[in-house]
Design a protein around this motif. Sequence first.
Motif, short mmCIF file in Angstrom:
data_model
loop_
_atom_site.label_atom_id
_atom_site.label_comp_id
_atom_site.label_asym_id
_atom_site.label_seq_id
_atom_site.Cartn_x
_atom_site.Cartn_y
_atom_site.Cartn_z
N ILE A 176 87.56 26.04 67.99
CA ILE A 176 88.35 26.86 67.92
C ILE A 176 89.84 26.19 68.53
N VAL A 177 90.85 26.07 67.87
CA VAL A 177 91.94 25.35 68.08
C VAL A 177 93.11 26.50 68.05
N GLU A 178 93.93 26.29 69.11
CA GLU A 178 95.09 26.98 69.27
C GLU A 178 96.30 26.08 68.87
N VAL A 179 97.17 26.72 68.16
CA VAL A 179 98.27 25.82 67.58
C VAL A 179 99.46 26.80 67.98
N ASP A 180 100.87 26.11 68.12
CA ASP A 180 102.01 26.75 68.61
C ASP A 180 102.97 25.84 68.39
N GLU A 181 104.35 26.26 68.29
CA GLU A 181 105.28 25.49 68.42
C GLU A 181 106.46 26.21 69.15
N THR A 182 107.16 25.16 69.73
CA THR A 182 108.44 25.61 70.76
C THR A 182 109.72 24.92 70.40
N LEU B 262 84.64 24.53 59.45
CA LEU B 262 84.22 25.24 60.37
C LEU B 262 85.08 25.52 61.56
N THR B 263 86.35 25.46 61.50
CA THR B 263 87.29 25.47 62.48
C THR B 263 88.03 26.69 62.35
N THR B 264 88.45 27.38 63.60
CA THR B 264 88.97 28.56 63.62
C THR B 264 90.48 28.24 64.14
N ARG C 41 98.34 25.59 52.90
CA ARG C 41 98.58 24.47 52.14
C ARG C 41 97.41 23.34 52.71
N TYR C 42 97.02 23.41 53.76
CA TYR C 42 96.17 22.41 54.29
C TYR C 42 94.77 22.94 53.90
N ARG C 43 94.44 24.21 53.92
CA ARG C 43 93.20 24.59 53.17
C ARG C 43 93.09 24.23 51.76
N THR C 44 94.15 24.20 51.11
CA THR C 44 94.22 24.05 49.59
C THR C 44 93.97 22.60 49.32
N ALA C 45 94.64 21.71 50.34
CA ALA C 45 94.74 20.39 49.99
C ALA C 45 93.15 19.95 50.26
N ASN C 46 92.57 20.27 51.17
CA ASN C 46 91.42 19.67 51.43
C ASN C 46 90.04 20.55 51.04
N GLY C 47 90.33 21.47 50.00
CA GLY C 47 89.33 22.15 49.33
C GLY C 47 88.38 22.98 50.44
N MET C 48 89.25 23.68 51.24
CA MET C 48 88.21 24.50 52.13
C MET C 48 88.36 25.97 51.82
N THR C 49 87.40 26.69 52.07
CA THR C 49 87.33 28.01 51.67
C THR C 49 88.07 28.89 53.20
N ILE D 49 86.53 30.68 54.82
CA ILE D 49 85.21 30.83 55.73
C ILE D 49 85.17 29.52 56.60
N GLN D 50 85.29 28.46 55.81
CA GLN D 50 85.38 27.03 56.53
C GLN D 50 86.44 26.59 57.45
N LEU D 51 87.64 27.28 57.07
CA LEU D 51 88.89 27.22 57.99
C LEU D 51 89.51 28.54 58.12
N ARG D 52 89.17 29.38 59.28
CA ARG D 52 89.72 30.75 59.44
C ARG D 52 90.94 30.64 59.99
#
Length: 185
Positions: free
Chosen positions: A3-9, A78-80, A95-103, A105-108
């Motif tokens: 599980i990763v948390e991302v944010d911008e400021t 399997l990263t959220t 875009r990241y999901r599409t470029a890396n061929g992830m579904t 489920i694989q990248l929630r």
Amino acid sequence: RVIVEVDETFLNRQKRTRLSPGTRPQAHQVWLWGLVVVGFPQLFFFRVLEHPDDALDGRPRGATEIKKCFDMVGLPPLTTIVSDKWRGTIAAVKRYRTANGMTEIQLRHELVDHSAGEATNERGYTTNHIEGRWSVLKRWARYRCGGSLPTFRDRAQWKLLLAELQFRKLLHAQKGFPTKRSGMR
């Protein structure tokens, strides 16, 4: 599952209010992006975004830059990802999901709606870890710079401060590097 948390400021001197139009995001302003791995406080990544010019137009702000950040980190399957509902982050995850061929489920991608007053979404995900990192970063930068933050336009100074903070935290995690003298907690 990771599980990763991302944010911008963006960095400004005071919060944006109706009476202070000067605190609105500016195209030349320094925008930061960050990622924290939940459960591993020493694993985090901060980056100064290079092209904040799209911060003022109608496109998803920063989607290209944020996708670059995801590419740099290299998220495994399997990263959220937990983030707020910023359109740039949502577009970058797609875009990241599409470029890396992830579904999906694989990248929630879990969203927390701060504008609705949510601190935790209905499935229990939160962005408190990354928000806490921003707080630590700003306090530490203020201490490191003699009581005031670098100007919100000084990209080079912010890059140096981010690199130093990440380096010190990494050393602290690996070798028990003393950080109390340097003002870090």
